[in-house]
Design a protein around this motif. Structure first.
Motif, PDB file in Angstrom:
ATOM      1  N   LEU A  99      27.239 -15.137   7.720  1.00  0.00           N
ATOM      2  CA  LEU A  99      25.953 -14.625   8.177  1.00  0.00           C
ATOM      3  C   LEU A  99      25.107 -14.144   7.009  1.00  0.00           C
ATOM      4  O   LEU A  99      25.513 -13.285   6.228  1.00  0.00           O
ATOM      5  CB  LEU A  99      26.153 -13.477   9.153  1.00  0.00           C
ATOM      6  N   TRP A 100      23.926 -14.734   6.907  1.00  0.00           N
ATOM      7  CA  TRP A 100      22.902 -14.275   5.978  1.00  0.00           C
ATOM      8  C   TRP A 100      21.917 -13.432   6.777  1.00  0.00           C
ATOM      9  O   TRP A 100      21.251 -13.958   7.641  1.00  0.00           O
ATOM     10  CB  TRP A 100      22.177 -15.473   5.336  1.00  0.00           C
ATOM     11  N   ARG A 101      21.865 -12.186   6.602  1.00  0.00           N
ATOM     12  CA  ARG A 101      22.564 -11.291   5.723  1.00  0.00           C
ATOM     13  C   ARG A 101      22.665  -9.957   6.419  1.00  0.00           C
ATOM     14  O   ARG A 101      21.928  -9.684   7.368  1.00  0.00           O
ATOM     15  CB  ARG A 101      21.835 -11.146   4.389  1.00  0.00           C
ATOM     16  N   MET A 102      23.554  -9.078   5.972  1.00  0.00           N
ATOM     17  CA  MET A 102      23.688  -7.752   6.552  1.00  0.00           C
ATOM     18  C   MET A 102      22.536  -6.870   6.053  1.00  0.00           C
ATOM     19  O   MET A 102      22.061  -7.006   4.935  1.00  0.00           O
ATOM     20  CB  MET A 102      25.023  -7.120   6.169  1.00  0.00           C
ATOM     21  N   GLY A 103      22.109  -5.932   6.931  1.00  0.00           N
ATOM     22  CA  GLY A 103      21.003  -5.039   6.598  1.00  0.00           C
ATOM     23  C   GLY A 103      19.863  -5.218   7.579  1.00  0.00           C
ATOM     24  O   GLY A 103      19.401  -6.328   7.804  1.00  0.00           O
ATOM     25  N   GLY A 104      19.416  -4.109   8.173  1.00  0.00           N
ATOM     26  CA  GLY A 104      18.282  -4.177   9.082  1.00  0.00           C
ATOM     27  C   GLY A 104      18.598  -4.774  10.434  1.00  0.00           C
ATOM     28  O   GLY A 104      17.712  -5.315  11.091  1.00  0.00           O
ATOM     29  N   MET A 105      19.857  -4.674  10.861  1.00  0.00           N
ATOM     30  CA  MET A 105      20.231  -5.193  12.180  1.00  0.00           C
ATOM     31  C   MET A 105      20.196  -4.080  13.219  1.00  0.00           C
ATOM     32  O   MET A 105      20.505  -2.927  12.920  1.00  0.00           O
ATOM     33  CB  MET A 105      21.633  -5.801  12.149  1.00  0.00           C
ATOM     34  N   GLU A 106      19.851  -4.452  14.438  1.00  0.00           N
ATOM     35  CA  GLU A 106      19.886  -3.512  15.550  1.00  0.00           C
ATOM     36  C   GLU A 106      21.345  -3.184  15.889  1.00  0.00           C
ATOM     37  O   GLU A 106      22.251  -3.996  15.683  1.00  0.00           O
ATOM     38  CB  GLU A 106      19.194  -4.102  16.770  1.00  0.00           C
ATOM     39  N   THR A 107      21.553  -1.998  16.443  1.00  0.00           N
ATOM     40  CA  THR A 107      22.903  -1.576  16.827  1.00  0.00           C
ATOM     41  C   THR A 107      23.536  -2.557  17.806  1.00  0.00           C
ATOM     42  O   THR A 107      24.732  -2.859  17.720  1.00  0.00           O
ATOM     43  CB  THR A 107      22.851  -0.171  17.454  1.00  0.00           C
ATOM     44  N   SER A 108      22.737  -3.092  18.726  1.00  0.00           N
ATOM     45  CA  SER A 108      23.270  -4.034  19.714  1.00  0.00           C
ATOM     46  C   SER A 108      23.812  -5.292  19.046  1.00  0.00           C
ATOM     47  O   SER A 108      24.830  -5.856  19.488  1.00  0.00           O
ATOM     48  CB  SER A 108      22.181  -4.409  20.719  1.00  0.00           C
ATOM     49  N   THR A 109      23.163  -5.750  17.975  1.00  0.00           N
ATOM     50  CA  THR A 109      23.633  -6.939  17.258  1.00  0.00           C
ATOM     51  C   THR A 109      24.929  -6.650  16.521  1.00  0.00           C
ATOM     52  O   THR A 109      25.854  -7.463  16.520  1.00  0.00           O
ATOM     53  CB  THR A 109      22.556  -7.432  16.281  1.00  0.00           C
ATOM     54  N   LEU A 110      25.010  -5.490  15.894  1.00  0.00           N
ATOM     55  CA  LEU A 110      26.237  -5.105  15.196  1.00  0.00           C
ATOM     56  C   LEU A 110      27.390  -4.938  16.175  1.00  0.00           C
ATOM     57  O   LEU A 110      28.527  -5.327  15.879  1.00  0.00           O
ATOM     58  CB  LEU A 110      26.009  -3.811  14.411  1.00  0.00           C
ATOM     59  N   GLU A 111      27.106  -4.395  17.351  1.00  0.00           N
ATOM     60  CA  GLU A 111      28.145  -4.258  18.375  1.00  0.00           C
ATOM     61  C   GLU A 111      28.636  -5.631  18.830  1.00  0.00           C
ATOM     62  O   GLU A 111      29.840  -5.845  19.028  1.00  0.00           O
ATOM     63  CB  GLU A 111      27.609  -3.466  19.567  1.00  0.00           C
TER      64      GLU A 111
END
Length: 397
Positions: free
Chosen positions: A301-313
């Motif tokens: 995945l390009w790239r980590m940083g600036g993701m919503e909590t729902s996406t990280l979950e």
């Protein structure tokens, strides 16, 4: 979202030097990664590998996380050249031509790379050389082979990033490196508004990857872009930036069924019109699901940083779906570690031969991950033992 379709997912991700703080914060919320990449090392005006000031901070933070989570860490090198007058040549094809032109130039470049890999103690290397002239491809493929052999002798891995428009089917790529093909440039800074990928594009990329040796990885992308209508102006956005912009503009993003992408139009305070396309957790799920249906379960995945909590979950649930499905306290006993040591194989060597990530193999060995029948068969073949003797021996406590 039916996460069972992603139960074979192997996941890696990039953290960039210009966004390392939020990248590391996001990465901490996703357990069980197979690898991570620190992006990026560049080149100076004398064709030497070059790290910008923020890179040391990014590497320090990622090394700490790598140690805490036992995540193998790679250094990514990209062919952007920073010249003494302050200009930057992005994706410099002439630079690559010089670096790989002769056996002497390739050896010099390899030694330059090894100095950084050794100094920062990376477990692996990733090469992201883009915009390559086709006449330089034979020399570049020879460079990949020579670099892989040197890294293998040091117990380190090599990943190669490939653009989807590269005619990979016309060349014999060396066996050994892990090839990663980008599937996120359908629309972007080079085009009119649209999603980074759609279902058809991902299917085409997966089909093209099938001509590469080994088990290639498909690279997907979070975030998106904003296009200023009537102007040749495009700006990259993270998912949180896109959703904040929609909120401030009081517009409701819509979803495109063919890509899963979110999009909306808005006007700024000056009356200029913009179109925004970006991805959220549903978008990433749709792309991963399409890739899985085509037999591709290795995702970067390009790239980590600036993701919503729902996406990280979502990412955390997808990466750890199989372990949770079996129950966190249920162990799947096996003899892999014992047999591997009898054969004088390291965990990294066995993982490479089986075609899975080292982290995935570690989970299997420790009983925290239930392998598929296909993976069991591959482990059985490499260890030259019956599946039942490795996995289903009732003498194991």
């Amino acid at each position: 979202m039916d996460l069972s379709v992603l139960d074979e997912l192997e996941f890696s991700a990039w953290v960039t030097e210009w966004q390392w703080q939020s990248g590391v914060d996001d990465l901490r919320q996703v357990q069980g990664l197979d690898r991570a990449q620190v992006f990026a090392a560049y080149f100076d005006g004398e064709d030497h590998v070059y790290l910008r000031n923020k890179m040391d901070d990014a590497i320090d933070a990622m090394k700490k996380l790598s140690t805490e989570r036992n995540i193998p860490l790679d250094l990514t090198i990209v062919n952007d050249q920073f010249l003494p007058d302050g200009t930057v040549v992005h994706k410099d094809s002439e630079l690559i031509g010089r670096l790989v032109e002769t056996p002497e130039s390739r050896k010099k470049h390899i030694n330059d790379i090894l100095a950084y890999i050794g100094a920062y103690q990376f477990e692996g290397l990733e090469i992201d050389y883009e915009n390559i002239d086709e006449e330089d491809l034979p020399n570049l493929l020879q460079f990949y082979k020579e670099l892989y052999d040197v890294l293998l002798a040091q117990g380190k891995s090599l990943r190669i990033i490939l653009e989807p428009n590269l005619p990979v089917e016309q060349y014999n790529f060396p066996i050994g490196p892990v090839y990663v093909m980008m599937a996120y440039n359908l629309f972007g800074g080079h085009s009119e508004p649209g999603p980074k990928a759609d279902d058809d594009f991902i299917r085409k990329v997966v089909n093209k990857m099938s001509t590469l040796p080994g088990q290639p990885v498909i690279a997907l992308s979070a975030g998106g872009f904003s296009w200023k209508l009537g102007k040749d102006e495009t700006k990259p956005l993270t998912e949180t930036e896109a959703e904040d912009l929609a909120g401030k503009s009081k517009v409701l993003p819509r979803r495109d069924p063919s890509s899963g992408g979110m999009y909306f139009d808005y006007q700024d305070e000056h009356g200029d019109a913009f179109t925004v396309w970006y991805g959220d957790q549903q978008t990433l799920y749709q792309w991963m699901k399409v890739a899985a249906e085509e037999g591709q379960m290795r995702v970067s995945l390009w790239r980590m940083g600036g993701m919503e909590t729902s996406t990280l979950e979502f990412l955390n649930k997808a990466v750890n779906y199989k372990a949770r499905a079996r129950g966190e306290n249920e162990m799947f006993a096996n003899h892999i570690k014992e047999i591997r040591k009898q054969m004088n194989l390291t965990q990294a060597e066995l993982a490479e031969r089986v075609g899975i990530g080292r982290t995935a193999l570690s989970k299997i060995e420790n009983g925290a991950y239930y392998p598929s029948a296909k993976t069991m068969k591959k482990i059985s073949d490499v260890l030259n033992k019956p599946i039942g003797e490795i996995f289903f021996n009732t003498d194991i406590s």
